[in-house]
Design a protein around this motif. Structure first.
Motif, PDB file in Angstrom:
ATOM      1  N   LEU A  62      -4.538  -3.419  -5.520  1.00  0.00           N
ATOM      2  CA  LEU A  62      -4.290  -2.055  -5.040  1.00  0.00           C
ATOM      3  C   LEU A  62      -4.526  -1.034  -6.152  1.00  0.00           C
ATOM      4  O   LEU A  62      -4.332  -1.336  -7.338  1.00  0.00           O
ATOM      5  N   THR A  63      -4.908   0.137  -5.758  1.00  0.00           N
ATOM      6  CA  THR A  63      -5.137   1.229  -6.720  1.00  0.00           C
ATOM      7  C   THR A  63      -3.972   2.210  -6.641  1.00  0.00           C
ATOM      8  O   THR A  63      -3.600   2.658  -5.548  1.00  0.00           O
ATOM      9  N   PRO A  84       0.804  -1.227   0.000  1.00  0.00           N
ATOM     10  CA  PRO A  84       0.000   0.000   0.000  1.00  0.00           C
ATOM     11  C   PRO A  84       0.841   1.283   0.000  1.00  0.00           C
ATOM     12  O   PRO A  84       0.447   2.281  -0.614  1.00  0.00           O
ATOM     13  N   ALA A 122       1.825   2.009  -3.514  1.00  0.00           N
ATOM     14  CA  ALA A 122       0.694   2.439  -4.349  1.00  0.00           C
ATOM     15  C   ALA A 122       0.440   3.937  -4.255  1.00  0.00           C
ATOM     16  O   ALA A 122      -0.292   4.503  -5.060  1.00  0.00           O
ATOM     17  N   GLU A 123       1.075   4.596  -3.286  1.00  0.00           N
ATOM     18  CA  GLU A 123       0.909   6.052  -3.176  1.00  0.00           C
ATOM     19  C   GLU A 123       1.651   6.788  -4.296  1.00  0.00           C
ATOM     20  O   GLU A 123       1.276   7.889  -4.666  1.00  0.00           O
TER      21      GLU A 123
END
Ligand code: G3P
Ligand code: CA
Length: 294
Positions: free
Chosen positions: A247-248, A220, A223-224
């Protein structure tokens, strides 16, 4: 120069075609699943068949029908960005003959004019004698002329302070930060998470990739600032690939995975079954034949 390199590339391609498309062999023509298959990235150009990271290697990738090429960017003593993989010039040029007293022949200890004198082709094969270590400017112009797309690796950013902004400056000067190319034809990657984050902060519209295999719990955080995680193929399984896809990324899309360096059909099929989005390979013809990617 181009006439010579094109002739060499043509000869190499004909050899490739005769080898791969001999009587009775399967066609490499795309089938119905073509667009959903992994994208094939020609690693350092078509580097199994032409000297890596040269213009000849990307010309050959183009002639073999590959859009996406990968490269490695470093910086000379006098501040010019050049395309070369190793921290030293020894393996892929004739620097030891031309500058015998300059051991260990680090890229960062040579000027651009000195590097331009080196032969970056004859170590690979006599037919490539005269190939050069390209500057990033030269390289970007050739990628553009070939209508290719680029997975650009910033190599060893920890020894080249400010290389992220400098790379973006060259991309801007050569027209590679225009909307169409940023959206569809360029990804910047690095083994350094800090460098990938810097690129993202400098140009949030660009697509980026982190080279490595972060632990699931850490994904995560990545993913930033990155759109892709590009791991060594020996380090992944389908659960890890699924976790990345779950994850986006910073552009609101699922994170993607392109794995390296896959040079045989069995491994290409194995990582395809894991669900990877891309395969980075020295032998793009072998991978395309195995998984039908483009
Ligand atoms: O693009 C992936 C791959 O290039 C990373 O490894 O050492 O070949 O630059 P390396
Ligand atoms: Ca690389």
């Amino acid at each position: 120069m181009y006439v010579r390199s094109a002739a060499a590339a043509t000869a190499a391609f004909l050899g490739f075609a005769l080898t791969v498309c001999g009587a009775g062999s399967a066609s490499a023509a795309p089938g119905p699943d073509w667009l959903s298959n992994p994208i094939v990235y020609a690693h350092r150009g078509a580097s199994a068949y032409a000297p890596e990271n040269t213009l000849e290697a990307i010309d050959l990738a183009m002639m073999m029908g590959f859009d996406w090429v990968e490269n490695d960017v470093q910086r000379t003593k006098d501040g010019t960005l050049v395309v070369i993989h190793d921290e030293t010039l020894a393996r892929t040029t004739d620097v030891e003959q031309v500058f015998p007293d300059r051991k260990p022949w680090r890229v960062k200890d040579f000027t651009a004019v000195e590097i331009a004198q080196l032969d970056a082709g004859s170590w690979f094969g006599q037919e490539f004698t005269g190939a050069r270590v390209p500057t990033l400017r030269e390289y970007m112009r050739r990628v553009q002329r070939n209508q290719q797309r680029l997975l650009l690796e910033i190599k060893r950013p920890e020894i080249y302070a400010g290389i992220e902004q400098q790379t973006l400056d060259v991309l801007g000067e050569t027209g590679w930060l225009e909307e169409n190319r940023v959206a569809r034809r360029l990804v910047i990657q690095s083994f350094s998470a800090a460098s990938v984050r810097t690129v993202h902060e400098l140009r949030p519209d660009l697509s980026t990739a982190f080279l490595g295999t972060p632990a699931l719990a850490d994904l995560p955080q990545y993913a930033e600032f990155t759109d892709r995680i590009n791991p060594a193929h020996t380090t992944i399984n389908s659960d890890w690939v699924s976790a990345v896809h779950g994850l986006t990324g910073p552009h609101g899309k699922a994170l993607e995975v392109a794995t390296w360096t896959v040079d045989d059909a069995a491994t290409a099929r194995k990582v395809q079954d894991m669900g990877v989005d891309g395969i980075i390979t020295d032998k793009p013809d072998v991978v395309r034949e195995a998984v039908g990617g483009y």
